[in-house]
Scaffold this active site. Structure first.
Site, mmCIF file in Angstrom:
data_model
loop_
_atom_site.group_PDB
_atom_site.id
_atom_site.type_symbol
_atom_site.label_atom_id
_atom_site.label_comp_id
_atom_site.label_asym_id
_atom_site.label_seq_id
_atom_site.Cartn_x
_atom_site.Cartn_y
_atom_site.Cartn_z
ATOM 1 N N LYS A 9 11.523 -22.434 -15.190
ATOM 2 C CA LYS A 9 10.955 -22.104 -16.504
ATOM 3 C C LYS A 9 9.826 -23.084 -16.841
ATOM 4 C CE LYS A 9 15.188 -20.018 -18.151
ATOM 5 N NZ LYS A 9 16.508 -20.234 -18.734
ATOM 6 N N GLN A 12 19.908 -23.964 -22.281
ATOM 7 C CA GLN A 12 20.361 -23.429 -20.999
ATOM 8 C C GLN A 12 21.894 -23.358 -20.977
ATOM 9 O OE1 GLN A 12 18.287 -22.306 -18.390
ATOM 10 N NE2 GLN A 12 20.240 -21.516 -17.665
ATOM 11 N N ASP A 52 14.875 -16.170 -26.539
ATOM 12 C CA ASP A 52 15.817 -15.468 -25.656
ATOM 13 C C ASP A 52 16.300 -14.160 -26.294
ATOM 14 O OD1 ASP A 52 16.354 -16.359 -23.126
ATOM 15 O OD2 ASP A 52 17.781 -17.906 -23.745
#
Ligand code: NAP
Length: 302
Positions: A54, A98, A121
């Site tokens: 990422k 995460q 997200d």
């Protein structure tokens, strides 16, 4: 093989080039770039490798990328305070925690702490609600479903009036993509059926699909004879079915397979995504797209 391959690796590069150009243009105009923080708790090797990817992608685009690594012993309260800090940081447009988190931390509590307007997200209940309402309400579609829709659209597959069958009803793939495909609007307006382990006659439903989206996590679940001739097949499944030695690095790597019996499926489908190289490479790309969107909201451009 007659099916056209929808390659995530190719579409990814197209979108990243668009985002890079947009970043440069906005930087010239406003003197700012999109900001993304990735919070990693502990050193789970899979999480480290996702986060690294990422960060690499964000840096390629010229985003301001912060990796905030925390000890696995961090308390839930301290993690919540950290998120609160980024919620109020005007240079941060996207906050990503995460997963998985250590057992002593309540994941739901942590994810719900993220400001919905920085939840790139798209998992916060507010964003799930916005997705359900559809249209202009949608801020951040979750990344894997957004990748699926983008691939269907960029392949030039007609969605309006299409029979879409989604195999799987998870919160991260099946439910949101079914919801997105039934909305009134571009790249959607389809008639959607969702099938799962409680469904009778799975094969019969799949065979009706003009667009078949499979996210079950069962290697080879969808047989070629379940595919309508000429259908568009999006195989979201990523299953480790063995190991091999990489020709590039000489190291052991996983052999991956999707949920669709790929080779024979290519003889019936009109379009198909490969595994690996299909939906997988697109997910982080859509995260970058959501971060850009959040940045544009903050500039008052959306
Ligand atoms: P999940 O949470 O395990 O959900 C799987 C869904 O498939 C469930 O709704 C389950 O039904 C259904 N299912 C399982 N076996 C079935 C069967 N034999 N017949 C009909 N339905 C069946 O999985 P997920 O998180 O959605 O992920 C699905 C797959 O996509 C996995 O392989 C995952 O690795 C992959 N994935 C890839 C990406 C990416 O490429 N970026 C992202 C996310 C996921 P029930 O609800 O009835 O149990």
């Amino acid at each position: 093989m007659s099916a056209k391959l929808i390659k995530g690796t190719v579409i990814r590069e197209e979108i990243l080039a668009e985002l890079r150009a947009e970043t440069e243009e906005l930087k010239q105009k406003y003197g700012r770039v999109p900001g993304l923080v990735t919070i990693l708790v502990g050193e789970n090797p899979a999480s480290v490798s996702y986060v690294t990817l990422k960060i690499k992608t964000a840096k390629r685009l010229g985003y301001n990328e912060i990796q905030d690594s925390q000890s696995p012993d961090i308390t839930e309260d301290a993690l919540l305070r950290l998120i609160e800090k980024y919620n109020h940081d005007d240079d941060i447009n996207g906050i990503l925690v995460q997963l998985p988190l250590p057992d002593h931390i309540d994941e739901k509590k942590v994810l719900n702490k993220i400001d919905p307007d920085k939840d790139v997200d798209g998992f916060h209940p507010v964003n799930v609600g916005r997705l359900m309402i559809g249209g202009d309400e949608v801020k951040f579609p979750p990344c894997t479903p957004a990748a699926i829709q983008e691939m269907i659209v960029r392949a030039g597959v007609e969605t309006k009036g299409a029979e879409v069958v989604v195999v799987g009803r998870s919160n991260i793939v099946g439910k949101p993509i079914a919801n997105m495909m039934m909305q009134k609007g571009e790249g959607a307006n389809a008639t959607v059926t969702v099938v799962h382990t409680g469904t009778k006659n799975l094969a019969e439903h799949c065979l009706r699909a003009d667009i078949l989206i499979v996210a079950a996590g069962v290697p080879g679940l969808v047989k070629p004879e379940w595919i309508k001739k000429g259908a568009c097949v999006i195989d979201v499944g990523v299953n480790r079915v063995g190991e091999k030695i990489s020709e590039k690095t000489g190291k052991k790597i996983a052999v991956l397979s999707g949920d669709v019996d790929f080779e024979p499926a290519c003889e019936r489908a009109g379009f198909i995504t490969p595994v690996p190289g299909g939906v997988g490479p697109m997910t982080i790309t859509m995260l970058m797209k959501n971060t850009m969107k959040s940045f544009k909201y903050s500039l008052g451009l959306l």
